[in-house]
Design a protein around this motif. Structure first.
Motif, mmCIF file in Angstrom:
data_model
loop_
_atom_site.group_PDB
_atom_site.id
_atom_site.type_symbol
_atom_site.label_atom_id
_atom_site.label_comp_id
_atom_site.label_asym_id
_atom_site.label_seq_id
_atom_site.Cartn_x
_atom_site.Cartn_y
_atom_site.Cartn_z
ATOM 1 N N MET A 1 0.823 -1.208 0.000
ATOM 2 C CA MET A 1 0.000 0.000 0.000
ATOM 3 C C MET A 1 0.862 1.265 0.000
ATOM 4 S SD MET A 1 -2.973 -0.819 -0.456
ATOM 5 C CE MET A 1 -4.519 -0.343 0.155
ATOM 6 N N ARG A 2 2.112 1.124 0.440
ATOM 7 C CA ARG A 2 2.964 2.317 0.470
ATOM 8 C C ARG A 2 3.233 2.860 -0.935
ATOM 9 N NH1 ARG A 2 7.040 -1.719 0.865
ATOM 10 N NH2 ARG A 2 8.748 -1.287 -0.581
ATOM 11 N N ASP A 3 3.027 2.049 -1.950
ATOM 12 C CA ASP A 3 3.263 2.459 -3.333
ATOM 13 C C ASP A 3 1.996 2.917 -4.056
ATOM 14 O OD1 ASP A 3 6.067 1.812 -3.321
ATOM 15 O OD2 ASP A 3 5.475 -0.299 -3.370
ATOM 16 N N LEU A 4 0.882 2.990 -3.332
ATOM 17 C CA LEU A 4 -0.399 3.306 -3.965
ATOM 18 C C LEU A 4 -0.365 4.617 -4.751
ATOM 19 C CD1 LEU A 4 -3.374 2.572 -4.462
ATOM 20 C CD2 LEU A 4 -3.935 3.782 -2.338
ATOM 21 N N ALA A 5 0.217 5.659 -4.203
ATOM 22 C CA ALA A 5 0.236 6.951 -4.900
ATOM 23 C C ALA A 5 0.987 6.852 -6.233
ATOM 24 C CB ALA A 5 0.855 8.026 -4.015
ATOM 25 N N VAL A 36 -10.431 -0.951 -7.114
ATOM 26 C CA VAL A 36 -9.876 -2.095 -7.849
ATOM 27 C C VAL A 36 -8.388 -2.222 -7.558
ATOM 28 C CG1 VAL A 36 -9.369 -2.984 -10.173
ATOM 29 C CG2 VAL A 36 -11.616 -2.020 -9.671
ATOM 30 N N VAL A 37 -7.690 -1.104 -7.563
ATOM 31 C CA VAL A 37 -6.251 -1.113 -7.296
ATOM 32 C C VAL A 37 -5.983 -1.604 -5.875
ATOM 33 C CG1 VAL A 37 -4.170 0.306 -7.158
ATOM 34 C CG2 VAL A 37 -5.857 0.735 -8.971
ATOM 35 N N ARG A 38 -6.748 -1.096 -4.925
ATOM 36 C CA ARG A 38 -6.575 -1.537 -3.535
ATOM 37 C C ARG A 38 -6.876 -3.032 -3.388
ATOM 38 N NH1 ARG A 38 -6.101 2.014 0.623
ATOM 39 N NH2 ARG A 38 -6.094 4.228 0.073
ATOM 40 N N ASP A 39 -7.908 -3.506 -4.085
ATOM 41 C CA ASP A 39 -8.262 -4.926 -4.046
ATOM 42 C C ASP A 39 -7.147 -5.774 -4.657
ATOM 43 O OD1 ASP A 39 -10.345 -7.003 -3.468
ATOM 44 O OD2 ASP A 39 -10.196 -7.268 -5.651
ATOM 45 N N ASP A 40 -6.577 -5.311 -5.768
ATOM 46 C CA ASP A 40 -5.450 -6.031 -6.371
ATOM 47 C C ASP A 40 -4.291 -6.135 -5.386
ATOM 48 O OD1 ASP A 40 -6.664 -6.493 -8.841
ATOM 49 O OD2 ASP A 40 -5.661 -4.812 -9.842
ATOM 50 N N ILE A 41 -3.983 -5.054 -4.698
ATOM 51 C CA ILE A 41 -2.882 -5.057 -3.728
ATOM 52 C C ILE A 41 -3.211 -5.990 -2.560
ATOM 53 C CG2 ILE A 41 -1.614 -3.661 -2.045
ATOM 54 C CD1 ILE A 41 -1.978 -1.285 -4.050
ATOM 55 N N ALA A 42 -4.402 -5.849 -2.010
ATOM 56 C CA ALA A 42 -4.799 -6.653 -0.853
ATOM 57 C C ALA A 42 -4.798 -8.149 -1.165
ATOM 58 C CB ALA A 42 -6.178 -6.216 -0.363
ATOM 59 N N VAL A 65 -1.779 -9.796 -11.936
ATOM 60 C CA VAL A 65 -1.782 -11.203 -12.332
ATOM 61 C C VAL A 65 -2.993 -11.842 -11.674
ATOM 62 C CG1 VAL A 65 -0.596 -13.416 -12.172
ATOM 63 C CG2 VAL A 65 0.724 -11.333 -12.561
ATOM 64 N N CYS A 66 -3.911 -12.318 -12.486
ATOM 65 C CA CYS A 66 -5.168 -12.872 -11.981
ATOM 66 C C CYS A 66 -5.233 -14.365 -12.289
ATOM 67 C CB CYS A 66 -6.344 -12.136 -12.617
ATOM 68 S SG CYS A 66 -6.283 -10.350 -12.346
#
Length: 161
Positions: A1-5, A36-42, A65-66
């Motif tokens: 999450m630290r790379d979210l920005a 969506v981005v947060r869900d991908d990270i989580a 990668v899904c």
């Protein structure tokens, strides 16, 4: 999450680049949404291509990668190369710091998973070129099932093993 920005900034850059190159509707003004981005990270789907310059790590590109069957790929106007297990790569975006970052992301996915599928908008000539020059076969057309309009995508697959 630290790379979210930085991830969000890379997606913004990708949206602007697509729009400037004749593909304004694939991602529009807000795809992928932050949720969506947060869900991908989580869910550990986000992969980062990084390097180190001047002692600092830099994000060069990112993608999702899904694993498992993608419901959108159930129906294709054409044919997949096979029915073996695969992963799908989605949401590739480069920071613009180096050339060929998307190719490196694809190469990594092939090395780690072997059987990879992807799709892109008919107007996304750049991604079509990246996939085809990376050895992917154009398998046909699919229709996205999660939106009401602008749903046609070109489907690709490469089976490395």
């Amino acid at each position: 999450m630290r790379d979210l920005a930085q991830i969000q900034a890379n997606y913004q850059r990708a949206r602007e680049l697509m729009a400037a190159n004749g593909n304004p509707t694939q991602w529009g003004h807000e795809f992928p949404r932050e949720a969506v981005v947060r869900d991908d990270i989580a869910n550990q789907r986000t992969m980062l291509l990084v390097d180190t310059k001047d002692g600092r790590e830099r994000i060069l590109a990112q993608f999702a990668v899904c694993p498992g069957e993608d419901p959108t790929y159930q129906t294709i106007d054409g044919a997949w190369l096979d029915n073996d297990g695969y992963v799908t790569i989605h949401r590739i975006a480069s920071s613009g710091l180096v050339r060929h970052a998307a190719r490196e992301c694809i190469k990594w996915a092939l090395q780690h998973y072997g059987n990879v599928r992807a799709d892109t908008h008919p107007n996304n000539k750049a991604m079509q070129h990246v996939l085809e020059s990376s050895g992917f076969a154009r398998c046909g057309l699919i229709e996205l099932i999660d939106r009401p309009t602008d749903t046609t995508r070109i489907a690709y697959q490469r089976h490395e093993w």
